[in-house]
Design a protein around this motif. Structure first.
Motif, PDB file in Angstrom:
ATOM      1  N   UNK A 218      -4.719  -4.356   6.009  1.00 35.88           N
ATOM      2  CA  UNK A 218      -3.422  -4.405   6.683  1.00 35.88           C
ATOM      3  C   UNK A 218      -3.082  -3.194   7.545  1.00 35.88           C
TER       4      UNK A 218
ATOM      5  N   UNK B 223      -5.186   5.924  -1.028  1.00 31.39           N
ATOM      6  CA  UNK B 223      -5.986   6.357  -2.169  1.00 31.39           C
ATOM      7  C   UNK B 223      -7.297   7.036  -1.798  1.00 31.39           C
TER       8      UNK B 223
ATOM      9  N   UNK C 297      -5.005  -5.816   1.302  1.00 34.51           N
ATOM     10  CA  UNK C 297      -4.190  -4.617   1.368  1.00 34.51           C
ATOM     11  C   UNK C 297      -4.864  -3.558   2.217  1.00 34.51           C
ATOM     12  N   UNK C 298      -6.193  -3.453   2.046  1.00 31.26           N
ATOM     13  CA  UNK C 298      -6.923  -2.430   2.778  1.00 31.26           C
ATOM     14  C   UNK C 298      -6.961  -2.748   4.267  1.00 31.26           C
TER      15      UNK C 298
ATOM     16  N   UNK D  35       0.822  -1.210   0.000  1.00 29.53           N
ATOM     17  CA  UNK D  35       0.000   0.000   0.000  1.00 29.53           C
ATOM     18  C   UNK D  35       0.856   1.260   0.000  1.00 29.53           C
TER      19      UNK D  35
ATOM     20  N   UNK E 140      -4.159   5.924  -9.635  1.00 29.07           N
ATOM     21  CA  UNK E 140      -4.465   4.945  -8.598  1.00 29.07           C
ATOM     22  C   UNK E 140      -5.116   5.619  -7.393  1.00 29.07           C
ATOM     23  N   UNK E 141      -5.401   6.917  -7.503  1.00 31.93           N
ATOM     24  CA  UNK E 141      -6.106   7.623  -6.436  1.00 31.93           C
ATOM     25  C   UNK E 141      -7.509   7.939  -6.908  1.00 31.93           C
ATOM     26  N   UNK E 142      -8.493   7.528  -6.125  1.00 28.41           N
ATOM     27  CA  UNK E 142      -9.890   7.603  -6.558  1.00 28.41           C
ATOM     28  C   UNK E 142     -10.316   9.026  -6.882  1.00 28.41           C
TER      29      UNK E 142
ATOM     30  N   UNK F 169      -8.938 -13.617 -12.432  1.00 31.88           N
ATOM     31  CA  UNK F 169      -7.980 -12.563 -12.133  1.00 31.88           C
ATOM     32  C   UNK F 169      -8.628 -11.471 -11.299  1.00 31.88           C
TER      33      UNK F 169
ATOM     34  N   UNK G  63      -6.818  -9.357  -3.023  1.00 33.79           N
ATOM     35  CA  UNK G  63      -5.612  -8.605  -2.709  1.00 33.79           C
ATOM     36  C   UNK G  63      -5.959  -7.237  -2.156  1.00 33.79           C
ATOM     37  N   UNK G  64      -6.985  -6.635  -2.802  1.00 40.77           N
ATOM     38  CA  UNK G  64      -7.382  -5.306  -2.375  1.00 40.77           C
ATOM     39  C   UNK G  64      -7.857  -5.326  -0.929  1.00 40.77           C
TER      40      UNK G  64
ATOM     41  N   UNK H 242      -5.076   0.568  -9.518  1.00 38.22           N
ATOM     42  CA  UNK H 242      -4.752   0.285  -8.124  1.00 38.22           C
ATOM     43  C   UNK H 242      -4.450  -1.200  -7.945  1.00 38.22           C
ATOM     44  N   UNK H 243      -5.369  -2.065  -8.406  1.00 40.11           N
ATOM     45  CA  UNK H 243      -5.212  -3.501  -8.203  1.00 40.11           C
ATOM     46  C   UNK H 243      -3.984  -4.027  -8.934  1.00 40.11           C
TER      47      UNK H 243
ATOM     48  N   UNK I 275       2.949  -7.031  -4.634  1.00 39.74           N
ATOM     49  CA  UNK I 275       2.817  -8.202  -3.770  1.00 39.74           C
ATOM     50  C   UNK I 275       3.693  -9.344  -4.262  1.00 39.74           C
TER      51      UNK I 275
ATOM     52  N   UNK J 223      -9.039 -12.509  -7.784  1.00 41.65           N
ATOM     53  CA  UNK J 223      -7.749 -12.446  -7.119  1.00 41.65           C
ATOM     54  C   UNK J 223      -7.436 -11.013  -6.725  1.00 41.65           C
ATOM     55  N   UNK J 224      -7.746 -10.097  -7.701  1.00 43.24           N
ATOM     56  CA  UNK J 224      -7.502  -8.672  -7.460  1.00 43.24           C
ATOM     57  C   UNK J 224      -8.295  -8.207  -6.246  1.00 43.24           C
TER      58      UNK J 224
ATOM     59  N   UNK K 110      -0.952  -3.165  -6.934  1.00 43.08           N
ATOM     60  CA  UNK K 110      -0.878  -3.986  -5.721  1.00 43.08           C
ATOM     61  C   UNK K 110      -0.356  -5.379  -6.066  1.00 43.08           C
ATOM     62  N   UNK K 111      -0.918  -5.953  -7.123  1.00 44.28           N
ATOM     63  CA  UNK K 111      -0.520  -7.299  -7.534  1.00 44.28           C
ATOM     64  C   UNK K 111       0.973  -7.363  -7.814  1.00 44.28           C
TER      65      UNK K 111
ATOM     66  N   UNK L 216      -6.078   4.941   4.592  1.00 42.45           N
ATOM     67  CA  UNK L 216      -5.836   4.247   3.332  1.00 42.45           C
ATOM     68  C   UNK L 216      -5.552   5.313   2.257  1.00 42.45           C
TER      69      UNK L 216
END
Lengths: 253, 182
Positions: B16, B29, B13-14, A9, A115-117, B2, B9-10, A185-186, A193, B5-6, A189-190, B27
């Motif tokens: 954590x 973003x 991530x959120x 993040x 990646x920022x909303x 996919x 992960x999100x 964003x995703x 990670x 999976x995304x 992150x992927x 957070x």
């Protein structure tokens, strides 16, 4: 357990680079603002490079610019018709801005502004406001025909079609902005990670070290996919903008 | 798959930073405190870009494209015009060739006629000359024959006179002999 540098993040963190306060608003120059400036700078450099000579037989940079021009122009012509070309500069700016922002974000340690909303929401709202303002300016009350399609029985229209049309219209900026934001964003992150896994497993030694090639290969496979996503999302954003603008131009379906 | 999976992960991530425990970390973003700055710099950079593209760069590109397409159209026009001109030139050439041929034919014809006429007059003249000469020659021949005939008479008279003298011993006059012969 995960070290601070491997936190997926933290790549989205904003850092103030210069304080700027106007009234109650904190308009500080951040790493995000820096990337916006870099994005605009890269586009302008490309444009300067490609329109410097303006030769009849184009060079490499010039033909890339011309192909992009035709690409966006064709996109508008095919979705919004010829009169949609009045929005060409806006759609072109949106397309190249998002495309360059996404692609620059793929460079390691570069911030990804999409990646920022809030960024994607502002972009989507610009489109929405343009559609409503221009639609009302051009069609007046006729713009409401957007929610009142012809060729549908009255009862069905009043009870079912019109509410659905209104809801779908209002949800446009939401889906428009979240689609772009979530993809960028995703994807990041992927990448982060799996790259983090690869490093951790390699550092752990032994059998895990041997297994570290799995996330490594995944990162390798995801990287070109993310480049594709970077382009496709810019394209989709511009294309949907054209579709929405076509509603403002021809609300009667 | 996919996208699922995304999503996972999100969520992970959120979750954590919140689970991190120490300072309540927002957070990033969705960090509202940065919204004014983000909006301000986005609109500023976007409209600077929009202004420069729509005023300077896009017109330049469209100018180049239009110039090229009009240049191509012009070139095609020029090419078809040149072809037409070439066809006309060919036609004119053929016409000129036909004219020249006809003229050459005429010249040959008139030359032949004049040469023929000349030959005819010369022949005529030559014929006339030949006829005149033949006439003259015939006249001379007639003259010579007449003279020769006259000579033959006198020779015969002389011979007869001599014969009479030798046979009779008497001399006779030429006139007597002549009358006797006639």
């Amino acid at each position: 357990m995960i070290a601070a540098g491997l936190d997926p993040i933290s790549q989205f963190d904003l850092k103030k680079m210069a304080e700027l306060k106007v009234g109650n608003f904190d308009l500080s120059f951040t790493n995000s603002a820096l990337m916006m400036v870099v994005t605009v700078g890269c586009i302008l450099a490309w444009m300067l490079l490609s329109t410097g000579k303006r030769s009849l037989v184009p060079g490499r940079a010039q033909s890339i610019a011309e192909v992009s021009y035709e690409f966006v122009a064709d996109m508008i012509r095919s979705t919004a018709g010829k009169d949609g070309l009045r929005f060409f500069p806006f759609v072109f700016t949106l397309f190249v801005f998002i495309l360059f922002a996404n692609l620059l974000g793929m460079i390691p340690f570069f911030f990804t502004i999409t990646s920022h909303i809030i960024v994607t929401v502002v972009l989507a709202m610009m489109v929405m406001i343009l559609v409503v303002v221009y639609g009302v300016y051009k069609n007046g009350f006729g713009f409401l025909k957007l929610f009142w399609p012809s060729g549908v029985p009255f009862v069905l229209k009043a009870l079912l079609v019109a509410p659905i049309e209104v809801i779908s219209f209002l949800s446009r900026p939401v889906s428009h902005s979240i689609r772009l934001w979530a993809n960028m964003f995703a994807g990041h992150i992927l990448l982060k990670l799996f790259a983090g896994f690869a490093v951790m497993m390699f550092a752990a030694g032994g059998l895990t070290m041997a297994g570290s090639f799995v996330p490594y290969v995944l990162v390798l496979a995801l990287t070109p996919l993310e480049f594709l996503v970077a382009f496709v999302q810019a394209y989709v954003f511009a294309l949907l903008t054209c579709v929405y603008l076509s509603d403002a131009l021809h609300p009667g379906h | 798959m996919l996208s699922a999976m995304k999503a996972n992960m999100m969520m992970a991530a959120a979750a954590k930073p919140a689970g991190g425990g120490d300072v309540e970390k927002v957070f990033a973003p969705f960090d509202v405190s940065y919204f004014p700055s983000q909006i301000f710099w986005l609109l500023l950079s976007f409209f600077v870009l929009y202004f420069l593209l729509s005023r300077i760069f896009l017109p330049r590109i469209s100018e180049t494209l239009e110039e090229r397409s009009s240049r191509i159209a012009d070139d095609l026009d020029a090419a078809s015009r040149m072809q037409r001109e070439a066809e006309e030139a060919e036609k004119a050439y053929e016409r000129a060739l036909a004219d020249a041929k006809a003229k050459a034919h005429n010249v040959a014809e008139t030359t032949r006629q004049s040469v023929d006429a000349e030959i005819a007059t010369e022949l005529e003249a030559a014929d006339a000359e030949a006829a005149r000469q033949a006439e003259a020659a015939e006249a001379r021949i007639r003259q010579v024959r007449a003279k020769a005939l006259a000579n033959i008479e006198s020779v015969a008279a002389e011979a007869a006179q001599a014969t009479v003298e030798a046979l009779t011993g008497k001399s006779v006059t030429a006139a007597t002999v002549k009358s006797a012969l006639n």
